[in-house]
Design a protein around this motif. Sequence first.
Motif, PDB file in Angstrom:
ATOM      1  N   ASP A 105       0.839  -1.207   0.000  1.00 46.94           N
ATOM      2  CA  ASP A 105       0.000   0.000   0.000  1.00 46.94           C
ATOM      3  C   ASP A 105       0.870   1.251   0.000  1.00 46.94           C
ATOM      4  OD1 ASP A 105      -2.726  -0.440  -0.230  1.00 46.94           O
ATOM      5  OD2 ASP A 105      -2.940  -1.041   1.868  1.00 46.94           O
ATOM      6  N   GLY A 106       1.950   1.198   0.779  1.00 42.72           N
ATOM      7  CA  GLY A 106       2.844   2.344   0.854  1.00 42.72           C
ATOM      8  C   GLY A 106       3.512   2.632  -0.477  1.00 42.72           C
ATOM      9  N   VAL A 107       4.025   1.607  -1.121  1.00 48.17           N
ATOM     10  CA  VAL A 107       4.696   1.802  -2.406  1.00 48.17           C
ATOM     11  C   VAL A 107       3.719   2.328  -3.450  1.00 48.17           C
ATOM     12  CG1 VAL A 107       5.915   0.665  -4.301  1.00 48.17           C
ATOM     13  CG2 VAL A 107       6.431   0.024  -1.940  1.00 48.17           C
ATOM     14  N   ALA A 108       2.499   1.803  -3.460  1.00 45.80           N
ATOM     15  CA  ALA A 108       1.510   2.200  -4.464  1.00 45.80           C
ATOM     16  C   ALA A 108       1.226   3.696  -4.434  1.00 45.80           C
ATOM     17  CB  ALA A 108       0.218   1.416  -4.264  1.00 45.80           C
ATOM     18  N   ALA A 109       1.387   4.322  -3.264  1.00 47.13           N
ATOM     19  CA  ALA A 109       1.095   5.754  -3.120  1.00 47.13           C
ATOM     20  C   ALA A 109       2.349   6.610  -2.991  1.00 47.13           C
ATOM     21  CB  ALA A 109       0.201   5.974  -1.895  1.00 47.13           C
ATOM     22  N   ASP A 110       3.517   6.019  -3.272  1.00 45.17           N
ATOM     23  CA  ASP A 110       4.789   6.692  -3.036  1.00 45.17           C
ATOM     24  C   ASP A 110       5.526   6.884  -4.366  1.00 45.17           C
ATOM     25  OD1 ASP A 110       7.459   7.342  -2.303  1.00 45.17           O
ATOM     26  OD2 ASP A 110       7.213   6.326  -0.375  1.00 45.17           O
ATOM     27  N   ASP A 111       5.453   8.065  -4.935  1.00 47.13           N
ATOM     28  CA  ASP A 111       6.056   8.308  -6.244  1.00 47.13           C
ATOM     29  C   ASP A 111       7.563   8.070  -6.243  1.00 47.13           C
ATOM     30  OD1 ASP A 111       3.618   8.920  -7.327  1.00 47.13           O
ATOM     31  OD2 ASP A 111       3.849  11.095  -7.120  1.00 47.13           O
ATOM     32  N   GLU A 112       8.227   8.424  -5.147  1.00 48.91           N
ATOM     33  CA  GLU A 112       9.681   8.255  -5.100  1.00 48.91           C
ATOM     34  C   GLU A 112      10.055   6.781  -5.129  1.00 48.91           C
ATOM     35  OE1 GLU A 112      13.550  10.071  -2.695  1.00 48.91           O
ATOM     36  OE2 GLU A 112      11.547  10.216  -1.804  1.00 48.91           O
ATOM     37  N   LEU A 113       9.346   5.960  -4.373  1.00 51.84           N
ATOM     38  CA  LEU A 113       9.615   4.518  -4.380  1.00 51.84           C
ATOM     39  C   LEU A 113       9.252   3.897  -5.718  1.00 51.84           C
ATOM     40  CD1 LEU A 113      10.591   2.361  -2.231  1.00 51.84           C
ATOM     41  CD2 LEU A 113      10.307   4.671  -1.412  1.00 51.84           C
ATOM     42  N   LEU A 114       8.156   4.358  -6.315  1.00 54.85           N
ATOM     43  CA  LEU A 114       7.754   3.828  -7.616  1.00 54.85           C
ATOM     44  C   LEU A 114       8.824   4.100  -8.670  1.00 54.85           C
ATOM     45  CD1 LEU A 114       3.961   4.775  -7.627  1.00 54.85           C
ATOM     46  CD2 LEU A 114       4.923   2.460  -7.557  1.00 54.85           C
ATOM     47  N   ARG A 115       9.454   5.261  -8.596  1.00 51.31           N
ATOM     48  CA  ARG A 115      10.522   5.568  -9.547  1.00 51.31           C
ATOM     49  C   ARG A 115      11.704   4.609  -9.376  1.00 51.31           C
ATOM     50  NH1 ARG A 115       8.782  10.991  -8.734  1.00 51.31           N
ATOM     51  NH2 ARG A 115      10.259  11.305  -7.013  1.00 51.31           N
ATOM     52  N   VAL A 116      11.993   4.230  -8.136  1.00 50.75           N
ATOM     53  CA  VAL A 116      13.064   3.260  -7.897  1.00 50.75           C
ATOM     54  C   VAL A 116      12.697   1.911  -8.514  1.00 50.75           C
ATOM     55  CG1 VAL A 116      14.309   1.938  -6.146  1.00 50.75           C
ATOM     56  CG2 VAL A 116      13.892   4.386  -5.798  1.00 50.75           C
ATOM     57  N   VAL A 117      11.501   1.434  -8.236  1.00 51.68           N
ATOM     58  CA  VAL A 117      11.064   0.142  -8.767  1.00 51.68           C
ATOM     59  C   VAL A 117      11.063   0.159 -10.293  1.00 51.68           C
ATOM     60  CG1 VAL A 117       9.163  -1.520  -8.872  1.00 51.68           C
ATOM     61  CG2 VAL A 117       9.713  -0.388  -6.706  1.00 51.68           C
ATOM     62  N   ASP A 118      10.641   1.257 -10.884  1.00 53.56           N
ATOM     63  CA  ASP A 118      10.552   1.345 -12.341  1.00 53.56           C
ATOM     64  C   ASP A 118      11.908   1.398 -13.025  1.00 53.56           C
ATOM     65  OD1 ASP A 118       7.825   1.151 -12.493  1.00 53.56           O
ATOM     66  OD2 ASP A 118       7.452   3.315 -12.507  1.00 53.56           O
ATOM     67  N   ARG A 119      12.978   1.506 -12.254  1.00 52.63           N
ATOM     68  CA  ARG A 119      14.320   1.415 -12.837  1.00 52.63           C
ATOM     69  C   ARG A 119      14.666  -0.033 -13.191  1.00 52.63           C
ATOM     70  NH1 ARG A 119      17.967   4.110  -8.393  1.00 52.63           N
ATOM     71  NH2 ARG A 119      19.578   2.998  -9.601  1.00 52.63           N
ATOM     72  N   ALA A 120      13.965  -0.975 -12.602  1.00 52.75           N
ATOM     73  CA  ALA A 120      14.199  -2.390 -12.892  1.00 52.75           C
ATOM     74  C   ALA A 120      13.492  -2.774 -14.194  1.00 52.75           C
ATOM     75  CB  ALA A 120      13.677  -3.248 -11.738  1.00 52.75           C
ATOM     76  N   PRO A 121      13.943  -3.841 -14.862  1.00 49.27           N
ATOM     77  CA  PRO A 121      13.219  -4.315 -16.045  1.00 49.27           C
ATOM     78  C   PRO A 121      11.748  -4.565 -15.713  1.00 49.27           C
ATOM     79  CG  PRO A 121      15.307  -5.476 -15.801  1.00 49.27           C
ATOM     80  CD  PRO A 121      15.116  -4.669 -14.550  1.00 49.27           C
ATOM     81  N   GLU A 122      10.882  -4.345 -16.678  1.00 46.38           N
ATOM     82  CA  GLU A 122       9.444  -4.416 -16.406  1.00 46.38           C
ATOM     83  C   GLU A 122       9.032  -5.748 -15.794  1.00 46.38           C
ATOM     84  OE1 GLU A 122       5.137  -3.693 -18.621  1.00 46.38           O
ATOM     85  OE2 GLU A 122       6.997  -3.531 -19.751  1.00 46.38           O
ATOM     86  N   ALA A 123       9.609  -6.842 -16.274  1.00 49.11           N
ATOM     87  CA  ALA A 123       9.232  -8.162 -15.771  1.00 49.11           C
ATOM     88  C   ALA A 123       9.703  -8.410 -14.340  1.00 49.11           C
ATOM     89  CB  ALA A 123       9.797  -9.246 -16.680  1.00 49.11           C
ATOM     90  N   ARG A 124      10.568  -7.522 -13.815  1.00 51.03           N
ATOM     91  CA  ARG A 124      11.115  -7.710 -12.471  1.00 51.03           C
ATOM     92  C   ARG A 124      10.533  -6.706 -11.472  1.00 51.03           C
ATOM     93  NH1 ARG A 124      15.819 -10.654 -13.761  1.00 51.03           N
ATOM     94  NH2 ARG A 124      15.279 -11.735 -15.691  1.00 51.03           N
ATOM     95  N   ARG A 125       9.443  -6.069 -11.824  1.00 55.98           N
ATOM     96  CA  ARG A 125       8.835  -5.088 -10.921  1.00 55.98           C
ATOM     97  C   ARG A 125       7.724  -5.689 -10.073  1.00 55.98           C
ATOM     98  NH1 ARG A 125       8.160  -0.579 -15.740  1.00 55.98           N
ATOM     99  NH2 ARG A 125      10.379  -0.480 -16.288  1.00 55.98           N
TER     100      ARG A 125
END
Length: 344
Positions: free
Chosen positions: A27-47
């Motif tokens: 829930d926290g990540v879903a609403a956290d733009d900064e964390l989402l940007r970190v996750v989106d640095r990974a290949p799409e299949a690894r998010r």
Amino acid sequence: MTTAERFRAFAEASAADGSPLYAEWADGVAADDELLRVVDRAPEARRQPILVFAVSRRLGAPLGPYAEWRRWLLAHADDVVADLGRRLTQTNDVRRCLPLSLALARVDGPVALLEVGASAGLCLYPDRYAYDAGGAAWGDRASHVRLAATLSSDTTVAAEPPPATAPTSVAVLPAIVWRAGIDLAPVDVRDPEAVDWLETLLPPERTDRATLLRRAVDVARTEPPVLVEGDAVEALAGLAARAPRSATLVVVTMGTLVYLPGARRQAFVDEVHRLGARWISYERSGSLRDVRDPGVAGLPAADRFATLALDGEPLALGDAHGTRLHMLTTCARPAGTDAEAPLG
């Protein structure tokens, strides 16, 4: 599906699956733009949320409130992204062997069992596990791997006819004489580090699932399966050719085909048909055009997440893990073939 939507959906699933910690993190990540940007640095299949959480735990993230975990992840973002690029979600959910066993009981043996997306191959031993559902019990009743499910519908798991010695029924699994699997990165059950990674992929609160995993690993270590590294479509025929010709080849997919693009998914199904194999699937409902829509209404969405099918004919609807099943037909075989396990 956006990354935020993935985490939001995972939060709901985690709450239902008994992991309030992962529900809070997701829930926290879903609403956290900064964390989402970190996750989106990974290949799409690894998010995938489960992969992000498992990698962070492997690298030393604290099992605490979201704010504490968030601080750690931002401080180690580069390491997390790098490890996400090397890791795969390789969960072996042994609980799905219960629906698998219900479909397998309809196949004449002996059987050569081939799972696609096998990971460590723990789901290649359905005959070595014990099952309990709907007031019936079947499988290897001496097994330390015990699986249970709740059943709904007007049908039961029943033999035709039930023996006089059993108050409920008999379920008969065919003899399995060959076990093999395909995976992009097979896991060797004899490798402690690889098995530790499988355990890290489980929610931290679910110590019951960790115990179940360890017990299934113990079973597999007594007779390690044949596992080959390869693509679901390209490796299938070569491995199938190694199966004993005297056995019925049964190809199994459980939560695997959703990771293939639509055209590739159909190519796999076409290859199974070309091989003349039986096909047991426990895949997301509506994801396969070759699996008939059973048209059942009124079930909660979570309880019709997956469809159990044999050769495309639906047998049951169930949750993602095979612990809640709505039977669509009698899932049994006539008594008197192969090894019988009395119920009740």
